[in-house]
Structure formats: structure tokens, C-alpha cells
Scaffold this active site. Structure first.
Site, PDB file in Angstrom:
ATOM      1  N   ARG A 130      -6.970 -32.987-113.084  1.00 43.24           N
ATOM      2  CA  ARG A 130      -5.964 -34.008-113.349  1.00 43.24           C
ATOM      3  C   ARG A 130      -6.527 -35.023-114.316  1.00 43.24           C
ATOM      4  O   ARG A 130      -7.718 -35.367-114.237  1.00 43.24           O
ATOM      5  CB  ARG A 130      -5.635 -34.671-112.002  1.00 43.24           C
ATOM      6  CG  ARG A 130      -4.398 -35.449-111.917  1.00 43.24           C
ATOM      7  CD  ARG A 130      -3.997 -35.679-110.449  1.00 43.24           C
ATOM      8  NE  ARG A 130      -5.068 -36.020-109.524  1.00 43.24           N
ATOM      9  CZ  ARG A 130      -5.650 -37.227-109.427  1.00 43.24           C
ATOM     10  NH1 ARG A 130      -5.271 -38.201-110.204  1.00 43.24           N
ATOM     11  NH2 ARG A 130      -6.622 -37.439-108.547  1.00 43.24           N
TER      12      ARG A 130
ATOM     13  N   LYS B 203       5.293 -31.088-116.678  1.00 38.48           N
ATOM     14  CA  LYS B 203       5.235 -29.626-116.842  1.00 38.48           C
ATOM     15  C   LYS B 203       6.590 -29.069-117.278  1.00 38.48           C
ATOM     16  O   LYS B 203       7.604 -29.341-116.652  1.00 38.48           O
ATOM     17  CB  LYS B 203       4.829 -29.028-115.500  1.00 38.48           C
ATOM     18  CG  LYS B 203       4.794 -27.526-115.449  1.00 38.48           C
ATOM     19  CD  LYS B 203       4.012 -27.111-114.230  1.00 38.48           C
ATOM     20  CE  LYS B 203       4.181 -25.655-113.891  1.00 38.48           C
ATOM     21  NZ  LYS B 203       3.289 -25.235-112.811  1.00 38.48           N
TER      22      LYS B 203
ATOM     23  N   ARG C 103       1.969 -20.375-108.843  1.00 45.25           N
ATOM     24  CA  ARG C 103       0.545 -20.201-108.565  1.00 45.25           C
ATOM     25  C   ARG C 103       0.198 -20.839-107.228  1.00 45.25           C
ATOM     26  O   ARG C 103       0.924 -21.686-106.727  1.00 45.25           O
ATOM     27  CB  ARG C 103      -0.288 -20.867-109.667  1.00 45.25           C
ATOM     28  CG  ARG C 103      -0.246 -20.094-110.977  1.00 45.25           C
ATOM     29  CD  ARG C 103      -1.032 -20.820-112.056  1.00 45.25           C
ATOM     30  NE  ARG C 103      -2.428 -20.937-111.712  1.00 45.25           N
ATOM     31  CZ  ARG C 103      -3.096 -22.093-111.652  1.00 45.25           C
ATOM     32  NH1 ARG C 103      -2.487 -23.226-111.900  1.00 45.25           N
ATOM     33  NH2 ARG C 103      -4.364 -22.108-111.340  1.00 45.25           N
TER      34      ARG C 103
HETATM   35  C1  BTN Z   1       3.308 -21.860-111.788  1.00 46.27           C
HETATM   36  O1  BTN Z   1       3.237 -22.746-112.638  1.00 46.27           O
HETATM   37  O2  BTN Z   1       3.018 -22.087-110.611  1.00 46.27           O
HETATM   38  C2  BTN Z   1       3.752 -20.493-112.231  1.00 46.27           C
HETATM   39  C3  BTN Z   1       5.217 -20.331-112.170  1.00 46.27           C
HETATM   40  C4  BTN Z   1       5.686 -18.968-112.609  1.00 46.27           C
HETATM   41  C5  BTN Z   1       7.145 -18.740-112.319  1.00 46.27           C
HETATM   42  C6  BTN Z   1       7.639 -17.441-112.906  1.00 46.27           C
HETATM   43  S1  BTN Z   1       9.392 -17.343-112.902  1.00 46.27           S
HETATM   44  C7  BTN Z   1       9.321 -15.673-113.376  1.00 46.27           C
HETATM   45  C8  BTN Z   1       8.169 -15.056-112.604  1.00 46.27           C
HETATM   46  N1  BTN Z   1       8.608 -14.582-111.317  1.00 46.27           N
HETATM   47  C9  BTN Z   1       8.070 -15.277-110.314  1.00 46.27           C
HETATM   48  O3  BTN Z   1       8.302 -15.089-109.105  1.00 46.27           O
HETATM   49  N2  BTN Z   1       7.245 -16.211-110.800  1.00 46.27           N
HETATM   50  C10 BTN Z   1       7.178 -16.164-112.234  1.00 46.27           C
END
Ligand code: BTN
Length: 321
Positions: free
Chosen positions: A318, A187, A123
Site C-alpha cells: 500500500r 482500482k 484474487r
Molecule cells: C482481482 O483483482 O481480485 C481479480 C479480479 C478478476 C475478476 C475476473 S472477472 C472475469 C474472470 N472470472 C472470474 O471469476 N474472475 C475473473
């Protein structure tokens, strides 16, 4: 990564020693090529490979490779009917791949899991990196008869699906608003949702999930993994378990929106009734007590001004110690 490295990974996945000679014979190539590809496993994938004279090569931390038939074996009848599962050794990003399919008529219920992503995305423009075998990285394409605004609570709903599955296995995870899965305060899984479609028409959604099974390697923040909860499940069975719960939750969301899952989310909320600080891209931080979520999925916080509502994307939250 060369295809040969993945072939070698498939041989080494059993955790036993394999001689260079035997692997060269099995894969029909020279021992020099085997040596180069084994080196790639370490240099490019971050995997530790023991090399012992007279015995050959062995993975320090063997893991089960993803396999479509093994995943399908563990799917519920309902999920098995709706989902089409594909596994790739390496892609740029499973979300990027499925967004391209979403725009090109890809199937509702298409799942793409990858052993390795060269450009995994998180994100807020962050990167998502994970050593092969250290977790699960996958995306699901889902088509809703809902408008974009009706989808606002979807990322929270996805968190509920992950938490249902992980808690049933014995991991006491909680949810951080809007959608991180936590073990303790660290996390363990992240969710990236991307939308395609018209503002007022049916929407196609790509739901990307990254879940840590063991410590993922070079990451600049403390992270949790399933092994921290004492769990080392089969990767294929776990992927199927997560897909079963996602199937149920997405079906419920399609019928009732986030309202049908709001109470369950609130029970899983890591910071319920806790002091939090909210930061924005502009302006001063705001302190308050996190109370819960609205029917839209927006965060409700009691601040000095009363009960206020904050929307994902405009704020990060947070816990205050
Ligand atoms: C986050 O917490 O920032 C979200 C992370 C999401 C990662 C997953 S891995 C599978 C899918 N493909 C990606 O490029 N991102 C999501």
C-alpha cells in the site's frame, strides 16, 4: 436469471421505451411473464428499469450487449487468427469455465466473455461482482511452452496489455504491483491468473479480467471506472482492443518472458519511488521506498535493510500518504 430476462435485456438495450404488450408479442409469451422478468432485471441484476404507464419499460442506463461478430470485426488479423471468442449471458465464473476447458484439451486462444457471473472470483479468495453492462468480465485460455517458474511475471505482463489499450484510448491508467489497473489511486481493473499443468512441463494458463466501465454497484471499496476518465466506448470494440493487446503481449511473453516487458511495466508503475508499506500474513509490516521490479516480476523495495525483493502472494503493498 431466466433466459427470458436476457431476451428482454436485448430488446431494452437500445435505451428506448418498449411496451409490455410489444415485448410479449415479440417474445411469444404473456405480459405477466414479461412483468416478472423485468422485475428480475431490477431485483437480481441490479439494473434500473423505468416503467411509465402508456409507454412501457426503458433501461435507465442502456448498454451495448456483447456480440461475437461485433468483437471479431475489431480484432487484428493476428489476434483473429489465434483467438476463438465466445460470449455467454450467464456463467458461474469465466475463469472456472475455462479452467475446466484447460484440463480437458480446450483450445489455445479460447476467450469466454460473460454478461453476468453468479460466482465471479477475485484474487486471494475474494468475490468479484459486477452489474451487467457496468463492465467487461472475460477470460482467456493460453498455452505456453514455459515452466511454471518461468510464468512468475505473467500477471504483470497482462497489466501491461490492459494499460496499453486503455492509455491509447485516453485513460491515464497506471499499474499497482502485482497487477491492478489504477485510475488515480482507485482500482479500475483486476486480473486473476490460474495455472494448470505440470511444474516442469508446458503450462496452460487462464487469464481472467474484470474491468469497470461505469460504477459497478455494491462494492465495499472505492473503485474507478472508464467513465471517470470521460470514456464510454463500445463494449465490443473495447473487448476486441483489449484482446488485440493481450494477444501481442502474451506472444511476446511466450518468446522472451517478462524481461521483454519489464521496462514498459516500470514506466507504468504507480508507486515507483514512492513510500509504501508491505503487510504479510505473519509478522510486522515493513516500510520502504518502491523502486521497481526484478526480471521475475518480484517487487524491489528499498527498506532499512537495503534493496529487498518481495514475491506476489506473500505480501500486499500500500502507498503511504
Ligand atoms: C482481482 O483483482 O481480485 C481479480 C479480479 C478478476 C475478476 C475476473 S472477472 C472475469 C474472470 N472470472 C472470474 O471469476 N474472475 C475473473
Amino acid at each position: 436469471m431466466s433466459p427470458l430476462s436476457f431476451d428482454i435485456l436485448a430488446l431494452l438495450a437500445d435505451g428506448r421505451f418498449h411496451s409490455g404488450e410489444a415485448m410479449a408479442k415479440a417474445l411469444g409469451c404473456s405480459r405477466t411473464l414479461i412483468w416478472q422478468a423485468v422485475k428480475e432485471l431490477g431485483d437480481d441484476m441490479g439494473l434500473e428499469v423505468f416503467s411509465v404507464r402508456g409507454q412501457g419499460y426503458r433501461l435507465a442506463e442502456p448498454f451495448e450487449l456483447l456480440d461475437v461478430a461485433a468483437v471479431r470485426q475489431h480484432l487484428s488479423p493476428a489476434a483473429g487468427e489465434t483467438l476463438t471468442v465466445a460470449v455467454a449471458n450467464q456463467v458461474d465464473s469465466t475463469n472456472t469455465q475455462l479452467m475446466q476447458r484447460a484440463n480437458g484439451g480446450g483450445l489455445h486462444g479460447l476467450v469466454l466473455a460473460a454478461e453476468m457471473q453468479s460466482a465471479g472470483r477475485g484474487r486471494l479468495g475474494r468475490r468479484w461482482t459486477m452489474r451487467p453492462g457496468a463492465g467487461l468480465t472475460f477470460s482467456v485460455l493460453w498455452r505456453f511452452e514455459l515452466t511454471m517458474s518461468e510464468l512468475s511475471g505473467l500477471s504483470l505482463a497482462v497489466g501491461v496489455a490492459l494499460a496499453r489499450c486503455l492509455r491509447r484510448m485516453g485513460a491515464p491508467v497506471t499499474l499497482k504491483w502485482p497487477n491492478d489497473v489504477l485510475l488515480g489511486e482507485a482500482k479500475m481493473a483486476g486480473i486473476l491468473i490460474e495455472l494448470s499443468g505440470e511444474a516442469n512441463g508446458p503450462a496452460s494458463v487462464v487469464i481472467g479480467i474484470g474491468l469497470n466501465l461505469s460504477q459497478p454497484g455494491a462494492i465495499d471499496q472505492p473503485v474507478a471506472c472508464l467513465a471517470d476518465a470521460g470514456l464510454r466506448p463500445s463494449r465490443n470494440a473495447l473487448l476486441a482492443g483489449l484482446l488485440n493487446d493481450l494477444h501481442d503481449v502474451l506472444t511476446c511473453f511466450g518468446q522472451r518472458g517478462f524481461d521483454g516487458l519489464r521496462e514498459e511495466w516500470s514506466d507504468l508503475f504507480a508507486h515507483r519511488d514512492c513510500p509504501v508499506v508491505m503487510t504479510f500474513s505473519h509478522g510486522e509490516p515493513v516500510n520502504g521506498i518502491a523502486r521497481g521490479v526484478a526480471a521475475s516480476g518480484a517487487l524491489q523495495v528499498e527498506t532499512a535493510r537495503g534493496l529487498e525483493t518481495f514475491h506476489a502472494g506473500e505480501v500486499s503493498v500500500r502507498r503511504v500518504a
